[in-house]
Design a protein around this motif. Structure first.
Motif, PDB file in Angstrom:
ATOM      1  N   THR A   1       0.828  -1.191   0.000  1.00 41.13           N
ATOM      2  CA  THR A   1       0.000   0.000   0.000  1.00 41.13           C
ATOM      3  C   THR A   1       0.869   1.251   0.000  1.00 41.13           C
ATOM      4  N   VAL A   2       0.512   2.179  -0.854  1.00 41.10           N
ATOM      5  CA  VAL A   2       1.259   3.418  -0.939  1.00 41.10           C
ATOM      6  C   VAL A   2       0.367   4.540  -0.444  1.00 41.10           C
ATOM      7  N   MET A   3       0.906   5.370   0.402  1.00 42.33           N
ATOM      8  CA  MET A   3       0.114   6.511   0.846  1.00 42.33           C
ATOM      9  C   MET A   3       0.127   7.575  -0.245  1.00 42.33           C
ATOM     10  N   PRO A   4      -1.008   8.265  -0.428  1.00 38.97           N
ATOM     11  CA  PRO A   4      -1.050   9.289  -1.461  1.00 38.97           C
ATOM     12  C   PRO A   4       0.003  10.359  -1.197  1.00 38.97           C
ATOM     13  N   ALA A   5       0.589  10.850  -2.275  1.00 41.45           N
ATOM     14  CA  ALA A   5       1.694  11.786  -2.125  1.00 41.45           C
ATOM     15  C   ALA A   5       1.217  13.134  -1.587  1.00 41.45           C
ATOM     16  N   SER A   6       0.156  13.652  -2.190  1.00 43.22           N
ATOM     17  CA  SER A   6      -0.294  14.978  -1.791  1.00 43.22           C
ATOM     18  C   SER A   6      -1.272  14.882  -0.631  1.00 43.22           C
ATOM     19  N   GLN A   7      -1.344  15.935   0.136  1.00 39.74           N
ATOM     20  CA  GLN A   7      -2.201  15.910   1.304  1.00 39.74           C
ATOM     21  C   GLN A   7      -3.642  16.304   0.966  1.00 39.74           C
ATOM     22  N   GLU A   8      -3.831  17.073  -0.146  1.00 41.75           N
ATOM     23  CA  GLU A   8      -5.221  17.445  -0.486  1.00 41.75           C
ATOM     24  C   GLU A   8      -5.961  16.233  -1.054  1.00 41.75           C
ATOM     25  N   ALA A   9      -6.675  16.373  -2.171  1.00 43.65           N
ATOM     26  CA  ALA A   9      -7.475  15.271  -2.697  1.00 43.65           C
ATOM     27  C   ALA A   9      -6.632  13.996  -2.836  1.00 43.65           C
TER      28      ALA A   9
ATOM     29  N   ILE B   1       0.844  -0.545  -6.041  1.00 46.05           N
ATOM     30  CA  ILE B   1      -0.332   0.159  -6.539  1.00 46.05           C
ATOM     31  C   ILE B   1      -1.366   0.210  -5.437  1.00 46.05           C
ATOM     32  N   SER B   2      -2.033   1.338  -5.328  1.00 49.61           N
ATOM     33  CA  SER B   2      -3.125   1.424  -4.363  1.00 49.61           C
ATOM     34  C   SER B   2      -4.380   1.923  -5.069  1.00 49.61           C
ATOM     35  N   VAL B   3      -5.500   1.423  -4.613  1.00 49.89           N
ATOM     36  CA  VAL B   3      -6.792   1.858  -5.147  1.00 49.89           C
ATOM     37  C   VAL B   3      -7.612   2.321  -3.947  1.00 49.89           C
ATOM     38  N   ASN B   4      -7.998   3.561  -3.944  1.00 52.08           N
ATOM     39  CA  ASN B   4      -8.675   4.154  -2.780  1.00 52.08           C
ATOM     40  C   ASN B   4      -7.854   3.945  -1.511  1.00 52.08           C
ATOM     41  N   GLY B   5      -6.537   3.977  -1.635  1.00 52.27           N
ATOM     42  CA  GLY B   5      -5.680   3.807  -0.470  1.00 52.27           C
ATOM     43  C   GLY B   5      -5.560   2.376   0.010  1.00 52.27           C
ATOM     44  N   MET B   6      -6.166   1.430  -0.740  1.00 49.67           N
ATOM     45  CA  MET B   6      -6.086   0.023  -0.344  1.00 49.67           C
ATOM     46  C   MET B   6      -5.337  -0.742  -1.429  1.00 49.67           C
ATOM     47  N   SER B   7      -5.061  -2.014  -1.149  1.00 43.68           N
ATOM     48  CA  SER B   7      -4.522  -2.862  -2.209  1.00 43.68           C
ATOM     49  C   SER B   7      -5.660  -3.159  -3.189  1.00 43.68           C
ATOM     50  N   PRO B   8      -5.350  -3.461  -4.456  1.00 45.64           N
ATOM     51  CA  PRO B   8      -6.424  -3.752  -5.410  1.00 45.64           C
ATOM     52  C   PRO B   8      -7.357  -4.864  -4.925  1.00 45.64           C
ATOM     53  N   SER B   9      -6.787  -5.857  -4.242  1.00 46.88           N
ATOM     54  CA  SER B   9      -7.609  -6.962  -3.758  1.00 46.88           C
ATOM     55  C   SER B   9      -8.630  -6.480  -2.720  1.00 46.88           C
TER      56      SER B   9
END
Lengths: 288, 273
Positions: B7-15, B79-87
């Motif tokens: 899981t990757v945390m989103p880079a930017s803090q906004e959206a 890869i993350s999808v909505n902050g989660m793993s694709p699974s």
């Protein structure tokens, strides 16, 4: 009319060849009879004689037709000479065996598609089972079940089951595996359970395969039921009628019983086909 | 090598990014040796974006979509999808997927096809009916509830399949060349409707195509990819307004973006063979 013309033409051809065969097959015996009696019939009379023997080597179509008509429509259905009675006996065990066979075939297919161990192990045995001549197996089934006190309908039906589960199992394995990747991927994206995939995708997709194999299976069931009556000294059924006919050289009876058997077969296959078409129509298949 | 699919945390803090890929690679082992379907893909897709993936066959655009959907497993990167793993995202039904073929179940009527994901998710009958009616209205198929798929044209079938993907209100819509098999007139019409639908629902859409005009017309962001190995050669932020009549395709702005896409494809040597 143009639809029936080719069929009727072939039928007329068969009947013509049959009549020629009747003359050829029955002539030697008729000649001997006439010699012994010192009769000297004209050719036309002689031809007539070959086609009206009581126990001909090959009965003429009209003899079979008359026998079939009398034993089907002019006898009480409870009579031991009624073909309706014998057909019903065979039909009942055919249907029971077909029911068992279809259920067994579906269960085997579901197992093969869902359990890897069964997929790897079961198919060779299923195929091997069908390489054993049913004529060799039928008496053993009957004897084994008689030894544990089970006689009558069930052992006969099990012979039908033995023949009919095979096409259903093979057809259903193919049917349950028929959905394309996109259909399966779609289920995956919904996080669908295996039971959802089975009930909502694999099973409906397999229906056309099921009915195609059930058509083969119901015909095989009928063969099984008739074969099951042969070695067992069964007193009733089309098989018993065939056997009795051959004991007493009642060739006309044999042919009439064969006709009865074919009619039952046609009815069974047509019925399965009809139910299949109705089911597919209800499932929204584009009418052909 | 990075740990796969962490899981990757989103880079930017906004959206927060809806999809975020870092150094993502996927190699298929085939009998002819390894095929690098994706190599070191870095990409972030923000909420509400309409992202097109364009490139020749074998550039990995469909594979990337399938990785987001957990239909393929990456061999390296994250890869993350909505902050989660694709699974996890798939299990929480985070996305709807539209395939190239409509893939409607032929034994189900249109309404029951659209209801399929709802049945699997265990929604009540009334809830199902309500959502089916709403999504069919969204794709202009009201009145066709009781029809079977074969009774509908190709374009209508694809609209039904979009309705099915929308029915359970996932915020992310993954579309794999949904209009690829349709003729241009129908395609224009559906593109227009899709933009309208996107404006109404505010979903994030990932859209695979190999039509340059389609990509430019639809997207807020165009990802140009090239094959062997499949990689991103250019990411173009569209300068077109969100409100897009069909004739915007004749504007100089449109042609400028289309030109840049074509340049990007050429830079990827995708016209070599």
């Amino acid at each position: 009319m143009s639809k029936y013309l080719p069929v009727l033409t072939i039928l007329a051809g068969i009947v013509a060849v049959w009549y020629v065969g009747v003359y050829v097959m029955n002539a030697p015996f008729q000649q001997k009879l006439n010699e012994r009696a010192g009769a000297e019939p004209t050719f036309v009379e002689f031809v007539g004689q070959t086609m009206s023997q009581p126990k001909p080597t090959l009965p003429a179509p009209h003899q079979v037709a008359v026998n079939f008509f009398e034993n089907t429509f002019l006898r009480k259905v409870t009579s031991g000479r009624s073909l309706v009675y014998h057909s019903w006996v065979t039909l009942s065990s055919t249907l029971l065996g077909f029911l068992f066979g279809t259920v067994l075939g579906i269960l085997i297919a579901v197992g093969i598609v869902h359990v890897l161990a069964l997929d790897r192990s079961l198919m060779p045995w299923i195929i091997a089972s069908q390489t054993i001549p049913i004529l060799a197996l039928a008496p053993m089934i009957v004897v084994v079940f008689a030894a544990i006190g089970l006689t009558g309908l069930i052992p006969k039906a099990l012979i039908s089951t033995y023949l009919s589960f095979f096409p259903v199992a093979v057809g259903m394995v193919k049917g349950l595996r028929s959905p394309e990747t996109a259909y399966l991927d779609l289920m995956h994206t919904y996080n669908a359970s295996r039971s959802d995939v089975f009930w909502k995708l694999r099973l409906p997709a397999s229906v056309p395969f099921l009915f195609a194999s059930m058509k083969v299976a119901v015909a095989a069931s009928l063969v099984g039921a008739i074969v099951g009556e042969l070695p067992t000294g069964a007193v009733a059924g089309i098989g018993a009628k065939l056997l009795g006919g051959s004991y007493y050289s009642q060739t006309i009876d044999i042919f009439a019983a064969l006709v009865a058997g074919s009619i039952v077969a046609v009815l069974l296959v047509t019925t399965v086909g009809f139910v299949g078409r109705m089911t597919e129509r209800a499932m929204g298949v584009r009418p052909a | 090598m990075n740990a796969p699919a962490s899981t990757v945390m989103p880079a930017s803090q906004e959206a927060p990014a809806v999809v975020e890929a870092a150094d993502l690679s996927l190699t298929f082992q085939t009998n002819d040796g390894p095929v690098h379907a994706l190599a070191d893909v870095d990409l972030a897709i923000g909420k509400g974006e309409f992202v097109s993936f364009i490139g020749p066959s074998g550039c990995g655009k469909t594979t990337f979509l399938r990785v987001i959907a957990d239909l393929e497993q990456p061999t390296a990167g994250s890869i993350s999808v909505n902050g989660m793993s694709p699974s996890e995202a798939r299990q929480s039904r985070a996305y709807g997927y539209v395939f190239q073929a409509a893939a409607l179940y032929p034994w189900r009527t249109i309404e029951r096809n659209v209801a399929l994901p709802l049945e699997i998710m265990g929604l009540s009958k009334t809830e199902q009916r309500e959502r089916v009616a709403r999504t069919l209205e969204l794709v202009n198929l009201t009145g066709f509830e009781k029809k079977f798929p074969w009774q509908l044209s190709g374009g209508m079938q694809q609209r039904a399949s979009i309705a099915r993907a929308l029915a359970f209100d996932a915020d992310l819509l993954l579309m794999d060349e949904p209009f690829g098999a349709l003729d241009e007139i129908v395609r224009d019409h559906l593109n227009e409707q899709l933009l309208e639908l996107w404006a109404r629902t505010e979903k994030t859409i990932c859209f695979v195509t190999h039509s340059i005009p389609e990509a430019v017309y639809l997207s807020t962001k165009i990802v140009v990819m090239s094959p062997r190995p499949g990689r991103v050669t250019d990411v173009i932020e569209s300068t077109l307004p969100r409100e897009r009549p069909l004739d915007i395709r004749e504007s100089s702005e449109f042609l400028k973006i289309a030109h840049r896409v074509r340049e990007g494809l050429r830079a990827g040597h995708s016209y070599d063979d």
